[in-house]
Design an enzyme around this catalytic site. Structure first.
Site, short mmCIF file in Angstrom:
data_model
loop_
_atom_site.label_atom_id
_atom_site.label_comp_id
_atom_site.label_asym_id
_atom_site.label_seq_id
_atom_site.Cartn_x
_atom_site.Cartn_y
_atom_site.Cartn_z
N LYS A 56 0.92 -1.16 0.14
CA LYS A 56 0.11 -0.06 -0.06
C LYS A 56 0.99 1.23 -0.01
O LYS A 56 1.64 1.53 0.87
CB LYS A 56 -0.99 0.12 1.26
CG LYS A 56 -1.48 1.23 1.47
CD LYS A 56 -2.80 1.59 0.63
CE LYS A 56 -3.65 2.59 1.08
NZ LYS A 56 -4.37 2.60 2.32
N SER A 58 1.24 5.49 -1.31
CA SER A 58 0.57 6.95 -1.73
C SER A 58 0.52 6.83 -3.27
O SER A 58 1.33 6.63 -3.94
CB SER A 58 1.22 8.11 -1.10
OG SER A 58 0.69 9.19 -1.83
N THR A 110 -0.50 12.35 -1.77
CA THR A 110 -1.88 12.93 -2.27
C THR A 110 -2.19 14.12 -1.58
O THR A 110 -2.46 15.20 -2.19
CB THR A 110 -3.12 12.24 -2.04
OG1 THR A 110 -2.80 10.92 -3.12
CG2 THR A 110 -4.15 12.66 -2.92
N ALA A 111 -2.22 14.27 -0.41
CA ALA A 111 -2.27 15.58 0.50
C ALA A 111 -1.36 16.92 0.01
O ALA A 111 -1.85 17.79 -0.46
CB ALA A 111 -2.05 15.12 1.66
N HIS A 154 -6.50 11.80 7.24
CA HIS A 154 -7.07 10.64 7.99
C HIS A 154 -7.66 10.92 9.34
O HIS A 154 -8.73 11.68 9.36
CB HIS A 154 -6.16 9.46 8.29
CG HIS A 154 -5.43 8.77 7.16
ND1 HIS A 154 -6.04 8.76 5.83
CD2 HIS A 154 -3.97 8.34 6.73
CE1 HIS A 154 -5.33 8.14 4.88
NE2 HIS A 154 -4.35 7.85 5.54
#
Length: 281
Positions: A56, A58, A110-111, A154
């Protein structure tokens, strides 16, 4: 599925919820993967080094690893109303950030990409300085005046009020208003060298794990709580409900369109390397 394989994901409730059935051997015919649980910046680094089979990461890290890893159509984190927030100690207008310092958790997120896209429109011609800071330090740093603003993700969506902070902008909301697409946050990738047959088997196992989690959410409760001990049970529940959705089971056409849109803009602005869009299919 054949021989065992290695898997890495974050300790976040959505990941432990999604992968619980697979990693605990609850799926007949799917061997338990050798699991590494690490924060997303660590899994991004592992992928960049070509280590482990399934990870997993980003979406912001995806262009760096597409030669070696294939994007899987399930298991990731996309959605609506789940984007990063830009927080300040005092209520203010966006223009007040011109020339100020913003704490970010990492540049390969992504942020950060959404922040850059927003700043290009909201603060044209004005520089904003960024400083990378561990995620758990960002809200206290904003509260204590160490930085002028903080980019959070989050569970901070549910807890920032406890620090007395103000939401300057919901960057996911800004993205959705502009594009009408879901927000791509975390991707699941598999090593291309495993071959198409094994990648398909991995995909099937992840989808089965998602469905198992939905069918019996109580089964993963202790597993989720054990890796999110700093989060209250209600926050864990909110986290899962927000980040585990239809896109987790199947990225779909709109999910893939969102990934292409975000990373295409990021490549145009020089935030990520250019890549062949066909490699995302």
């Amino acid at each position: 599925m054949g021989d065992s394989l290695s898997l890495a994901h974050s300790p976040c409730p959505n990941d432990t919820f999604v992968f619980h059935a697979w990693t605990e051997g609850l799926l007949p015919g799917a061997p338990r993967p050798e699991l590494t649980i690490a924060d997303i910046d660590v899994t991004n680094t592992l992928a960049a080094k070509g280590e482990l089979d399934v990870l997993k990461i980003s979406y912001a890290a995806l262009p760096y690893v597409l030669d070696e890893y294939a994007l899987l159509p399930c298991g990731g984190a996309l959605g609506h109303g789940c984007g990063p927030l830009l927080l300040t100690r005092d209520a203010c207008e966006p223009e007040a950030l011109a020339g100020k310092v913003v704490a970010i958790p990492t540049e390969r997120s992504t942020a950060y990409l959404l922040f850059r896209l927003w700043a290009e429109r909201a603060l044209p011609g004005h520089g904003v300085r960024t400083v990378v800071m561990p995620f758990h330090r960002i809200m206290p740093a904003v509260r204590d005046g160490e930085v002028d603003a903080g980019l959070v993700i989050h569970e901070a969506r549910f807890t920032f009020h406890g620090y007395g902070l103000h939401r300057l902008v919901d960057l996911g909301e800004a993205w959705e208003e502009r594009t009408g697409l879901p927000i791509p946050l975390g991707a699941i990738v598999a090593r291309r060298a495993m071959g198409a047959e094994r990648i398909t088997a991995v995909t099937d196992a992840i989808r089965a794990s998602v469905r198992h989690a939905w069918d019996d959410p109580a089964a993963s409760h202790d597993h989720v709580a054990g890796h999110a001990q700093e989060l209250a049970p209600d926050v864990q529940k909110q986290h899962i409900e927000l980040y585990v959705n239809a896109y987790t089971e199947d990225l779909g056409a709109s999910g893939l369109a969102a990934v292409r849109e975000l990373l295409g803009h990021a490549a145009d602005s020089g935030a990520v390397p250019r890549f062949d869009p066909a490699a995302l299919a």
